[in-house]
Design a protein around this motif. Structure first.
Motif, mmCIF file in Angstrom:
data_model
loop_
_atom_site.group_PDB
_atom_site.id
_atom_site.type_symbol
_atom_site.label_atom_id
_atom_site.label_comp_id
_atom_site.label_asym_id
_atom_site.label_seq_id
_atom_site.Cartn_x
_atom_site.Cartn_y
_atom_site.Cartn_z
ATOM 1 N N ASP A 85 10.670 4.130 0.819
ATOM 2 C CA ASP A 85 10.206 4.158 -0.571
ATOM 3 C C ASP A 85 9.284 2.974 -0.831
ATOM 4 O O ASP A 85 9.437 1.909 -0.227
ATOM 5 C CB ASP A 85 11.394 4.096 -1.540
ATOM 6 C CG ASP A 85 12.220 5.374 -1.528
ATOM 7 O OD1 ASP A 85 11.702 6.411 -1.081
ATOM 8 O OD2 ASP A 85 13.385 5.317 -1.951
ATOM 9 N N CYS A 86 8.373 3.159 -1.757
ATOM 10 C CA CYS A 86 7.425 2.101 -2.103
ATOM 11 C C CYS A 86 8.164 0.932 -2.745
ATOM 12 O O CYS A 86 8.859 1.099 -3.747
ATOM 13 C CB CYS A 86 6.362 2.641 -3.051
ATOM 14 S SG CYS A 86 5.146 1.405 -3.523
ATOM 15 N N PRO A 87 8.039 -0.267 -2.200
ATOM 16 C CA PRO A 87 8.729 -1.430 -2.776
ATOM 17 C C PRO A 87 8.203 -1.780 -4.168
ATOM 18 O O PRO A 87 8.917 -2.389 -4.961
ATOM 19 C CB PRO A 87 8.451 -2.561 -1.798
ATOM 20 C CG PRO A 87 7.854 -1.956 -0.599
ATOM 21 C CD PRO A 87 7.358 -0.612 -0.969
ATOM 22 N N LEU A 88 6.958 -1.407 -4.465
ATOM 23 C CA LEU A 88 6.395 -1.708 -5.783
ATOM 24 C C LEU A 88 7.081 -0.925 -6.893
ATOM 25 O O LEU A 88 7.112 -1.360 -8.040
ATOM 26 C CB LEU A 88 4.896 -1.413 -5.796
ATOM 27 C CG LEU A 88 4.040 -2.285 -4.874
ATOM 28 C CD1 LEU A 88 2.606 -1.799 -4.874
ATOM 29 C CD2 LEU A 88 4.134 -3.736 -5.271
ATOM 30 N N ARG B 28 0.845 -1.192 0.000
ATOM 31 C CA ARG B 28 0.000 0.000 0.000
ATOM 32 C C ARG B 28 0.884 1.246 0.000
ATOM 33 O O ARG B 28 1.553 1.541 0.971
ATOM 34 C CB ARG B 28 -0.908 -0.003 1.221
ATOM 35 C CG ARG B 28 -1.881 -1.169 1.205
ATOM 36 C CD ARG B 28 -2.741 -1.250 2.452
ATOM 37 N NE ARG B 28 -3.387 0.007 2.747
ATOM 38 C CZ ARG B 28 -3.477 0.517 3.967
ATOM 39 N NH1 ARG B 28 -2.946 -0.110 4.993
ATOM 40 N NH2 ARG B 28 -4.090 1.669 4.157
ATOM 41 N N CYS B 29 0.862 1.958 -1.106
ATOM 42 C CA CYS B 29 1.723 3.127 -1.276
ATOM 43 C C CYS B 29 0.887 4.341 -1.673
ATOM 44 O O CYS B 29 -0.243 4.216 -2.131
ATOM 45 C CB CYS B 29 2.771 2.868 -2.349
ATOM 46 S SG CYS B 29 3.823 1.441 -2.009
ATOM 47 N N PHE B 30 1.479 5.526 -1.499
ATOM 48 C CA PHE B 30 0.851 6.745 -1.977
ATOM 49 C C PHE B 30 1.944 7.720 -2.406
ATOM 50 O O PHE B 30 3.113 7.572 -2.048
ATOM 51 C CB PHE B 30 -0.066 7.366 -0.913
ATOM 52 C CG PHE B 30 0.654 8.020 0.248
ATOM 53 C CD1 PHE B 30 0.750 9.396 0.322
ATOM 54 C CD2 PHE B 30 1.211 7.252 1.258
ATOM 55 C CE1 PHE B 30 1.398 9.997 1.384
ATOM 56 C CE2 PHE B 30 1.856 7.840 2.324
ATOM 57 C CZ PHE B 30 1.946 9.227 2.390
ATOM 58 N N SER B 31 1.532 8.715 -3.191
ATOM 59 C CA SER B 31 2.484 9.701 -3.694
ATOM 60 C C SER B 31 2.604 10.832 -2.680
ATOM 61 O O SER B 31 1.607 11.430 -2.260
ATOM 62 C CB SER B 31 2.002 10.234 -5.040
ATOM 63 O OG SER B 31 2.943 11.128 -5.551
ATOM 64 N N PHE B 32 3.839 11.113 -2.295
ATOM 65 C CA PHE B 32 4.099 12.167 -1.320
ATOM 66 C C PHE B 32 5.285 12.991 -1.811
ATOM 67 O O PHE B 32 6.384 12.466 -1.946
ATOM 68 C CB PHE B 32 4.401 11.549 0.050
ATOM 69 C CG PHE B 32 4.650 12.555 1.132
ATOM 70 C CD1 PHE B 32 3.617 13.329 1.626
ATOM 71 C CD2 PHE B 32 5.917 12.716 1.655
ATOM 72 C CE1 PHE B 32 3.846 14.246 2.630
ATOM 73 C CE2 PHE B 32 6.164 13.629 2.656
ATOM 74 C CZ PHE B 32 5.127 14.401 3.154
ATOM 75 N N LEU B 33 5.025 14.248 -2.110
ATOM 76 C CA LEU B 33 6.048 15.162 -2.627
ATOM 77 C C LEU B 33 6.721 14.588 -3.873
ATOM 78 O O LEU B 33 7.942 14.620 -4.032
ATOM 79 C CB LEU B 33 7.100 15.479 -1.566
ATOM 80 C CG LEU B 33 6.592 16.166 -0.295
ATOM 81 C CD1 LEU B 33 7.721 16.286 0.723
ATOM 82 C CD2 LEU B 33 6.008 17.533 -0.612
ATOM 83 N N GLY B 34 5.916 14.013 -4.751
ATOM 84 C CA GLY B 34 6.410 13.485 -6.010
ATOM 85 C C GLY B 34 7.145 12.163 -5.899
ATOM 86 O O GLY B 34 7.814 11.739 -6.841
ATOM 87 N N LYS B 35 7.037 11.511 -4.773
ATOM 88 C CA LYS B 35 7.740 10.248 -4.554
ATOM 89 C C LYS B 35 6.756 9.235 -3.978
ATOM 90 O O LYS B 35 5.938 9.562 -3.131
ATOM 91 C CB LYS B 35 8.875 10.519 -3.557
ATOM 92 C CG LYS B 35 9.773 9.373 -3.266
ATOM 93 C CD LYS B 35 10.970 9.886 -2.454
ATOM 94 C CE LYS B 35 11.304 8.922 -1.365
ATOM 95 N NZ LYS B 35 12.404 9.355 -0.529
ATOM 96 N N GLU B 36 6.820 7.985 -4.464
ATOM 97 C CA GLU B 36 5.954 6.925 -3.951
ATOM 98 C C GLU B 36 6.544 6.380 -2.649
ATOM 99 O O GLU B 36 7.700 5.956 -2.620
ATOM 100 C CB GLU B 36 5.830 5.786 -4.972
ATOM 101 C CG GLU B 36 5.012 6.138 -6.188
ATOM 102 C CD GLU B 36 3.532 6.251 -5.875
ATOM 103 O OE1 GLU B 36 2.995 5.391 -5.158
ATOM 104 O OE2 GLU B 36 2.915 7.215 -6.362
ATOM 105 N N VAL B 37 5.743 6.420 -1.576
ATOM 106 C CA VAL B 37 6.186 5.937 -0.269
ATOM 107 C C VAL B 37 5.120 5.019 0.319
ATOM 108 O O VAL B 37 3.973 5.014 -0.114
ATOM 109 C CB VAL B 37 6.468 7.104 0.707
ATOM 110 C CG1 VAL B 37 7.652 7.933 0.243
ATOM 111 C CG2 VAL B 37 5.241 7.966 0.903
ATOM 112 N N LEU B 38 5.532 4.239 1.306
ATOM 113 C CA LEU B 38 4.599 3.343 1.988
ATOM 114 C C LEU B 38 3.651 4.144 2.875
ATOM 115 O O LEU B 38 4.063 5.102 3.529
ATOM 116 C CB LEU B 38 5.350 2.349 2.871
ATOM 117 C CG LEU B 38 6.030 1.180 2.201
ATOM 118 C CD1 LEU B 38 6.842 0.397 3.223
ATOM 119 C CD2 LEU B 38 5.014 0.292 1.544
#
Length: 162
Positions: A128-131, A111-121
């Motif tokens: 960082d988002c593992p996906l 489960r990830c979301f975009s935060f300040l232009g970066k995908e994070v958990l």
């Protein structure tokens, strides 16, 4: 109205507290481990049940060794069947208790979301988002964990039923 004695009132109050214990919230490691990162939390949640099942298997291993050495076969010890049933009971109970929590932690890594232009958990915005990086060790650990727990545990129970 009936006046109950103080010892009975205290006993009933203690019983009320015990009855509110949520068995499925006990293994909620994230609440107990506020400073762990998602990767560390995943490691704890996936490795601890394996270690506990391995500890439950120690008597079974001892009985197998004694059966081989003293009775001429791995399953020849007189207590082999009883110890094996106890191992399965212990494993089933443990897996039943930790299954919801471990599965939730495993799927939190997807489960990830975009935060300040970066995908994070969502569960750990510092990670960082593992996906977005399928070659990362964390992604591999999540895939193995999902195969082992959310998919493997129900298959284990199905195997025991058949």
């Amino acid at each position: 109205s009936i006046k109950w004695g103080r010892p009975l009132a205290q006993t009933m109050q203690a019983a009320g507290l015990i009855s509110r214990v949520d068995v499925f919230a006990i293994p909620a490691v994230p609440c107990l481990s506020g400073t762990l990162t998602y990767a560390q939390n995943l490691q704890v949640c996936t490795i601890v049940p394996i270690v506990l099942v391995a500890a439950c298997a120690i008597p079974s291993v001892i009985v197998k060794i004694l059966g081989f050495n003293r009775h001429g076969g791995w399953t020849k010890h007189p207590k082999h069947d009883q110890v094996t049933r106890q191992l399965l009971s212990c494993s089933k109970a443990l897996l039943f208790i930790v299954y919801p929590t471990v599965s939730m932690v495993c799927f939190d890594g997807l489960r990830c979301f975009s935060f300040l232009g970066k995908e994070v958990l969502i569960s750990d915005p510092a990670q960082d988002c593992p996906l977005s990086n399928p070659n990362s060790p964390l992604f591999a650990h999540i895939v193995i964990s999902v195969l082992l727990y959310p998919i493997g545990v129900p298959l284990f129970f199905l195997f025991l039923l058949l």
